[in-house]
Write an enzyme that holds these catalytic residues in place. Sequence first.
Site, short mmCIF file in Angstrom:
data_model
loop_
_atom_site.label_atom_id
_atom_site.label_comp_id
_atom_site.label_asym_id
_atom_site.label_seq_id
_atom_site.Cartn_x
_atom_site.Cartn_y
_atom_site.Cartn_z
N SER A 123 0.80 -1.13 0.08
CA SER A 123 -0.07 -0.07 -0.12
C SER A 123 0.78 1.16 0.03
CB SER A 123 -0.85 0.00 1.22
OG SER A 123 -0.11 0.04 2.53
N HIS A 140 -3.26 -3.43 -5.30
CA HIS A 140 -3.41 -3.13 -4.05
C HIS A 140 -4.88 -3.16 -3.81
CE1 HIS A 140 -3.75 0.37 -0.87
NE2 HIS A 140 -3.83 -0.94 -0.26
N GLU A 175 -6.39 -1.30 -6.60
CA GLU A 175 -5.50 -0.18 -7.29
C GLU A 175 -4.50 -1.07 -8.20
OE1 GLU A 175 -5.34 3.92 -4.64
OE2 GLU A 175 -4.22 2.17 -3.98
N ASN A 196 -4.54 6.21 -0.68
CA ASN A 196 -3.48 6.62 0.47
C ASN A 196 -2.99 8.06 0.34
OD1 ASN A 196 -4.33 4.22 1.70
ND2 ASN A 196 -2.40 3.12 1.64
#
Length: 593
Positions: A427, A448, A460, A498
């Site tokens: 991540s 991800h 992702e 993130n």
Amino acid sequence: MDTPLHTIAVVGLGTMGTGIAEVLARAGREVIGIDVSDAAAREAVAALEASTARAVERERITEEERRNTLARFRTFSDLQAAADADLVIEVVPESYEAKQQVIRELDAVVRPDALIATGTNALSVTRLAAESQHPERVLGLHFFNPAPAMKLVEVVSSVLTSTPAVEAVTALARELGKQPVAVGDRPGFIADGLLFGYLNQAAAMYEARYASREDIDAAMKLGCGLPMGPLALLDLIGIDTARTVLDAMYAESRDRLHAPAPILGQLSEAGLTGRKAGRGFYTYAAPGTSEVVADALTPQPAAGATGGRAVSSVGVAGSGTMASGIAEVFAKAGFDVVLAARSLEKAEVAKARITKSLGRSVAKGRMTEEACEATLARITPAGSLDAFADVDLAVEAVAEDLEIKQQLFATLDKVCKQGAVLATTTSSLPVVACARATSRPQDVIGMHFFNPAPAMKLVEIVRTVLTADDVHATVREVTTKIRKHPVDCGDRAGFIVNALLFPYLNNAIKMVEEHYASLDDIDAAMKLGGGYPMGPFELLDVVGLDVSLAIEKVLHQAFRDPGLAPAPLLEHLVAAGCLGRKTGRGFREYARR
């Protein structure tokens, strides 16, 4: 204050003013709607008529209650109509000049004991109050759009505001069925102060062509459970309004994260201000509608696109929650899965976790017993990565440590057949660093997943500069087959979710550090005002403060922006071993299980 706030004037009958007037009229207040535009006044009356008619149809109010509500709302074109008001709420355009003029004129109209509230979400209440002959009676009353539905109201006091004035409007907000949150005077207050920094980062991400507008919006909706993606939300708010808010925030904070992304200025200057103009980040069927129509930027199926490699078997490396969740997802989708851990015993424990998870699905009627047994039969536990010799796709889900992952990829390079796709679920770490640990970096890509993998729809897909086209195509095809939504992003810190989520969380911590607002008020503001499923401190404690700190450090190191430096309070809590729910204490304390 001795005078109850019974008669209330609303100045400015745009969308927000009309919504506030509806809330007040339905709560039994006498409402004086004031707008210089006769058309706006007519539209406000029509909107109230339509909304109360719907309420009667849905049996939420009676016909008599509807008639009484409509009778309590009167419209005028002159501020003199506010003479008898106990409270005046101005909701005119977001500019100092416009709001200051209204406040100055109201001083000459309203009673000495009447209160004046500004509905600003960006401008200084102190500066606006200073224009009044009676600054002690001026304060902020920030409703959220749509006002009838949104429960949060921020009550904003300046250093000049009297305590009785704050108490009176706070009591009013509660009587309206809203949750008032007391805040000090700074641009954006709580909710918009956190929200607009995040929206600005999303606009900058799109401007840098890091990801498409559709992928950015899908990532934040599916990865964070948000009701709208950031670019669609900017279009709804108004890109010009967002720019104004950010300008005000930057003027005070001088934080680069608040400096409006250039694209916001470019779109505003071109008149492409969002839904209200019919075009912003997206194109709409007509000004003011929510229907998005295809335009030149809408993704099209690529003609002659590279096909993917055949995948029928998948290896999942790891034995934790994420590894078992990913293995469950692939097995449910019909793939044969090898689940490899450091020992066969650990792999068996991971499979037992999957058995328990599938059992819950059966108990809830989401899955048949036969489908459960078939899924489990497709999962083979293994105590060594040697079992990956024949898999078509290997997915690692081990500890978020670059050295550990590089060692694992070096092993995968040796044991996996030629042509196998090698994927990391990192991540925050650079995917290319994992790829360089192999002799076939073209076969390495990021996948991800989000926790819990069986429930979360987003994946992702992280392509490095070395990833082959057919590897990228393979992972997109596989992601669709496992009923997840793929979004493409490049190999840079934080990817999409993130990179946008953690600066927002970090800024929430800074608000607490600065004693601007409490944990509870900030969490309530983002849930009730922003539609977030969890407040930032609830989420931080769930994610883990150590994990959050690690991601913040990666983002700060990658982008070298001072605004991304981890909040000292976060570092202190981690150093003290307060890591969130998993340790029983983070920002809050939890009962030990």
